[in-house]
Motif scaffolding. Structure first.
Motif, short mmCIF file in Angstrom:
data_model
loop_
_atom_site.label_atom_id
_atom_site.label_comp_id
_atom_site.label_asym_id
_atom_site.label_seq_id
_atom_site.Cartn_x
_atom_site.Cartn_y
_atom_site.Cartn_z
N THR A 34 78.29 -60.17 19.01
CA THR A 34 77.26 -60.18 17.98
C THR A 34 77.63 -61.25 16.95
OG1 THR A 34 78.35 -58.48 16.64
CG2 THR A 34 76.77 -57.72 18.27
N ASP A 35 76.66 -61.65 16.17
CA ASP A 35 76.91 -62.65 15.14
C ASP A 35 77.84 -62.08 14.08
OD1 ASP A 35 75.28 -64.53 16.35
OD2 ASP A 35 73.51 -63.91 15.21
N VAL A 36 78.71 -62.93 13.58
CA VAL A 36 79.64 -62.55 12.52
C VAL A 36 79.36 -63.44 11.32
CG1 VAL A 36 82.06 -62.32 11.85
CG2 VAL A 36 81.39 -61.97 14.23
N GLU A 37 79.07 -62.80 10.19
CA GLU A 37 78.90 -63.60 8.98
C GLU A 37 80.28 -64.05 8.51
OE1 GLU A 37 78.05 -60.62 5.52
OE2 GLU A 37 77.11 -59.86 7.32
N ASP A 38 80.31 -65.05 7.66
CA ASP A 38 81.58 -65.56 7.16
C ASP A 38 82.33 -64.47 6.40
OD1 ASP A 38 81.20 -68.08 8.21
OD2 ASP A 38 80.31 -68.87 6.38
N VAL A 39 83.63 -64.44 6.62
CA VAL A 39 84.49 -63.48 5.94
C VAL A 39 84.89 -64.09 4.60
CG1 VAL A 39 86.71 -62.30 6.01
CG2 VAL A 39 85.33 -62.49 8.09
N ALA A 40 84.66 -63.33 3.52
CA ALA A 40 85.07 -63.78 2.18
C ALA A 40 86.59 -63.81 2.14
CB ALA A 40 84.52 -62.85 1.12
N ASN A 41 87.13 -64.89 1.64
CA ASN A 41 88.58 -65.06 1.64
C ASN A 41 89.11 -65.15 0.21
OD1 ASN A 41 90.90 -65.15 3.12
ND2 ASN A 41 90.74 -67.31 3.66
N GLU A 42 88.34 -64.63 -0.77
CA GLU A 42 88.79 -64.70 -2.16
C GLU A 42 89.79 -63.60 -2.49
OE1 GLU A 42 85.04 -64.31 -2.02
OE2 GLU A 42 85.06 -66.43 -1.50
N ASN A 43 89.61 -62.45 -1.86
CA ASN A 43 90.52 -61.33 -2.10
C ASN A 43 91.86 -61.69 -1.48
OD1 ASN A 43 91.96 -58.96 -2.07
ND2 ASN A 43 90.24 -57.69 -1.45
N LYS A 44 92.87 -61.75 -2.27
CA LYS A 44 94.15 -62.22 -1.76
C LYS A 44 95.02 -61.13 -1.15
CE LYS A 44 93.51 -66.50 -2.52
NZ LYS A 44 93.19 -67.35 -1.41
N GLY A 45 94.42 -60.01 -0.78
CA GLY A 45 95.17 -58.97 -0.08
C GLY A 45 96.28 -58.42 -0.93
N SER A 46 97.15 -57.65 -0.33
CA SER A 46 98.21 -57.00 -1.09
C SER A 46 99.32 -57.97 -1.47
CB SER A 46 98.79 -55.83 -0.30
OG SER A 46 99.39 -56.31 0.90
N GLY A 47 99.42 -59.09 -0.76
CA GLY A 47 100.51 -60.01 -1.03
C GLY A 47 100.28 -60.93 -2.20
N PHE A 67 92.39 -62.84 4.47
CA PHE A 67 91.37 -62.77 5.51
C PHE A 67 91.19 -61.34 5.99
CE2 PHE A 67 89.55 -63.07 9.72
CZ PHE A 67 88.52 -63.98 9.53
N ALA A 68 92.29 -60.61 6.15
CA ALA A 68 92.21 -59.20 6.58
C ALA A 68 91.46 -58.37 5.54
CB ALA A 68 93.61 -58.64 6.81
N ALA A 69 91.74 -58.60 4.26
CA ALA A 69 91.04 -57.87 3.20
C ALA A 69 89.55 -58.21 3.21
CB ALA A 69 91.65 -58.21 1.83
N GLY A 70 89.22 -59.48 3.43
CA GLY A 70 87.82 -59.89 3.53
C GLY A 70 87.13 -59.28 4.74
N THR A 71 87.87 -59.17 5.84
CA THR A 71 87.34 -58.53 7.05
C THR A 71 87.02 -57.07 6.78
OG1 THR A 71 88.52 -60.05 8.51
CG2 THR A 71 87.88 -57.91 9.44
N ALA A 72 87.94 -56.37 6.12
CA ALA A 72 87.71 -54.96 5.77
C ALA A 72 86.50 -54.83 4.86
CB ALA A 72 88.95 -54.35 5.11
N GLU A 73 86.36 -55.75 3.92
CA GLU A 73 85.22 -55.73 3.00
C GLU A 73 83.91 -55.89 3.77
OE1 GLU A 73 83.31 -58.69 -0.32
OE2 GLU A 73 85.49 -58.53 -0.27
N LEU A 74 83.88 -56.82 4.72
CA LEU A 74 82.69 -57.04 5.53
C LEU A 74 82.37 -55.78 6.35
CD1 LEU A 74 81.69 -60.14 7.47
CD2 LEU A 74 81.84 -58.02 8.72
N LEU A 75 83.38 -55.19 6.99
CA LEU A 75 83.16 -53.98 7.78
C LEU A 75 82.71 -52.81 6.90
CD1 LEU A 75 86.17 -54.26 10.25
CD2 LEU A 75 83.75 -54.69 10.76
N ASN A 76 83.34 -52.68 5.73
CA ASN A 76 82.92 -51.63 4.79
C ASN A 76 81.45 -51.78 4.44
OD1 ASN A 76 85.46 -50.38 4.53
ND2 ASN A 76 86.06 -51.68 2.82
N ARG A 77 81.02 -53.01 4.14
CA ARG A 77 79.64 -53.28 3.76
C ARG A 77 78.68 -52.91 4.90
NH1 ARG A 77 80.67 -58.12 2.18
NH2 ARG A 77 79.71 -59.27 3.88
#
Length: 134
Positions: A34-47, A67-77
């Motif tokens: 399926t199409d994947v929208e761009d993952v937001a990469n502004e959230n700098k994760g736990s590190g 990127f992982a945090a942005g991925t979780a944000e996209l999936l949450n949305r």
């Protein structure tokens, strides 16, 4: 692991996200990209809260965590928007650990399973086989 019909399978690492939908049934899964929208990469994760030093993540690791945090944000949305009712997440072990830190409660509720393995760049058939045997 059974893949419910219509379930979303997210395959991620620290740089790439692929989304698939099971268009088959539980006994005979067929994953369709399926199409994947761009993952937001502004959230700098736990590190990102730490200055880089020998004891803290380097900038490359911070980018992967972001990127992982942005991925979780996209999936949450998508879960909160009703676009995902059943979810399986496949990610490299480190990425999966970072993703878990950002799961919304509703995402956790629709999570059918997790597989700690890096399968980005693998064929759909390989992904189907790994999920079916999990």
């Amino acid at each position: 692991m059974d893949i419910p019909k219509g379930a979303t399978v997210a395959v991620a690492d620290g740089e790439k996200l692929n989304l698939f939908r099971n268009t088959g049934d539980e006994a005979n899964p067929k994953l369709t990209a399926t199409d994947v929208e761009d993952v937001a990469n502004e959230n700098k994760g736990s590190g990102a809260r730490h200055q880089s030093s020998s004891a803290n993540p380097d900038s490359g690791q911070i980018e992967e965590d972001s990127f992982a945090a942005g991925t979780a944000e996209l999936l949450n949305r998508k879960v909160l928007g009703g676009q995902i009712a059943n979810l399986i997440i496949i990610a490299s072990p480190r990425t999966l650990g970072e993703l878990r830190k950002h799961y919304h409660q509703k995402l956790s509720a629709v999570l059918v399973g997790e597989i700690a393995k890096d399968l980005t760049g693998h064929s759909v058939q390989e992904i189907e086989k790994v999920v079916s045997s999990a």
